[in-house]
Design a protein around this motif. Sequence first.
Motif, PDB file in Angstrom:
ATOM      1  N   ARG A  11       0.841  -1.204   0.000  1.00 48.99           N
ATOM      2  CA  ARG A  11       0.000   0.000   0.000  1.00 48.99           C
ATOM      3  C   ARG A  11       0.879   1.259   0.000  1.00 48.99           C
ATOM      4  O   ARG A  11       0.616   2.211  -0.719  1.00 48.99           O
ATOM      5  N   PHE A  14       2.415   1.775  -3.365  1.00 51.49           N
ATOM      6  CA  PHE A  14       1.404   2.275  -4.288  1.00 51.49           C
ATOM      7  C   PHE A  14       1.172   3.770  -4.094  1.00 51.49           C
ATOM      8  O   PHE A  14       1.159   4.538  -5.055  1.00 51.49           O
ATOM      9  N   GLU A  18       1.754   6.410  -6.918  1.00 50.82           N
ATOM     10  CA  GLU A  18       0.606   7.114  -7.486  1.00 50.82           C
ATOM     11  C   GLU A  18       0.805   8.627  -7.469  1.00 50.82           C
ATOM     12  O   GLU A  18       0.342   9.320  -8.368  1.00 50.82           O
ATOM     13  N   TYR A  25      -5.251   5.913 -10.303  1.00 51.56           N
ATOM     14  CA  TYR A  25      -5.251   4.459 -10.208  1.00 51.56           C
ATOM     15  C   TYR A  25      -5.842   4.054  -8.872  1.00 51.56           C
ATOM     16  O   TYR A  25      -5.639   4.731  -7.873  1.00 51.56           O
ATOM     17  N   GLU A  26      -6.563   2.934  -8.859  1.00 55.74           N
ATOM     18  CA  GLU A  26      -6.936   2.295  -7.611  1.00 55.74           C
ATOM     19  C   GLU A  26      -5.885   1.230  -7.329  1.00 55.74           C
ATOM     20  O   GLU A  26      -5.086   0.880  -8.205  1.00 55.74           O
ATOM     21  N   PHE A  27      -5.889   0.708  -6.124  1.00 54.58           N
ATOM     22  CA  PHE A  27      -4.958  -0.333  -5.739  1.00 54.58           C
ATOM     23  C   PHE A  27      -5.767  -1.508  -5.226  1.00 54.58           C
ATOM     24  O   PHE A  27      -6.529  -1.374  -4.272  1.00 54.58           O
ATOM     25  N   ASP A  28      -5.643  -2.653  -5.889  1.00 58.86           N
ATOM     26  CA  ASP A  28      -6.460  -3.820  -5.549  1.00 58.86           C
ATOM     27  C   ASP A  28      -5.819  -4.733  -4.506  1.00 58.86           C
ATOM     28  O   ASP A  28      -6.274  -5.845  -4.272  1.00 58.86           O
ATOM     29  N   GLN A  31      -1.732  -4.693  -7.213  1.00 55.08           N
ATOM     30  CA  GLN A  31      -1.159  -3.845  -8.257  1.00 55.08           C
ATOM     31  C   GLN A  31      -2.074  -2.657  -8.537  1.00 55.08           C
ATOM     32  O   GLN A  31      -3.249  -2.674  -8.185  1.00 55.08           O
ATOM     33  N   PRO A  32      -1.558  -1.622  -9.215  1.00 53.41           N
ATOM     34  CA  PRO A  32      -2.393  -0.493  -9.612  1.00 53.41           C
ATOM     35  C   PRO A  32      -3.401  -0.908 -10.686  1.00 53.41           C
ATOM     36  O   PRO A  32      -3.104  -1.761 -11.520  1.00 53.41           O
ATOM     37  N   GLY A  76      -6.672  -2.529  -0.032  1.00 52.26           N
ATOM     38  CA  GLY A  76      -6.342  -1.647  -1.138  1.00 52.26           C
ATOM     39  C   GLY A  76      -6.738  -0.205  -0.924  1.00 52.26           C
ATOM     40  O   GLY A  76      -7.026   0.242   0.181  1.00 52.26           O
TER      41      GLY A  76
END
Length: 190
Positions: A11, A14, A18, A25-28, A31-32, A76
């Motif tokens: 996290r 990311f 970002e 982008y979202e973060f799952d 990955q982005p 995420g």
Amino acid sequence: MSVAMRTPMTREEFLAWEERQELRYEFDGWQPVAMTGGTVAHSVIQNNLHMAIGSRLRRTPCRFYGSDLKIETAHGIRYPDGFVACGTVMADATVIRDPVVIFEVLSDSTARTDLVTKNQEYAAIHSVRRYVVLAQESMAGTMFERIGDDWVGHLLAADSVLRMPEIGIELALAELYEGVDFPAAERQAS
């Protein structure tokens, strides 16, 4: 044949990555995931959410926030189409950890993620009392709410009233679709 295993991004990695990106982008949790553009219907519904809910929350400890802010989930980072948080939020905050009500507007490319993955992620956030998923091709949706230890879904029809006692608001679903020009077949069905 060998397959190279890639390690997941953290996290923190990311969020640092970002900040340097031009796109969102979202973060799952691994990955982005690039955020895609929307439709006119999506934009109108999102704007109506902001106006209808934001104006009703004036002079309360709760505020409506749009898709510029992130929500942290257990695994995420998500950019919902809108959400309400109550209490003090620092002016320079970019990540909110305690939303109360979350809104997503469905699109063909995100429906499964919004209805399954994000639903599970949002249900796991203790502060979230309600998750409202709105269709954009018709005046309909699904509202999930926390009732005790249960996460219960309710279908929303054109004549539904969204009752959100946790933020002291009730509004007709139709208000969120004001200005959306549905295809002729949808207009005839209503």
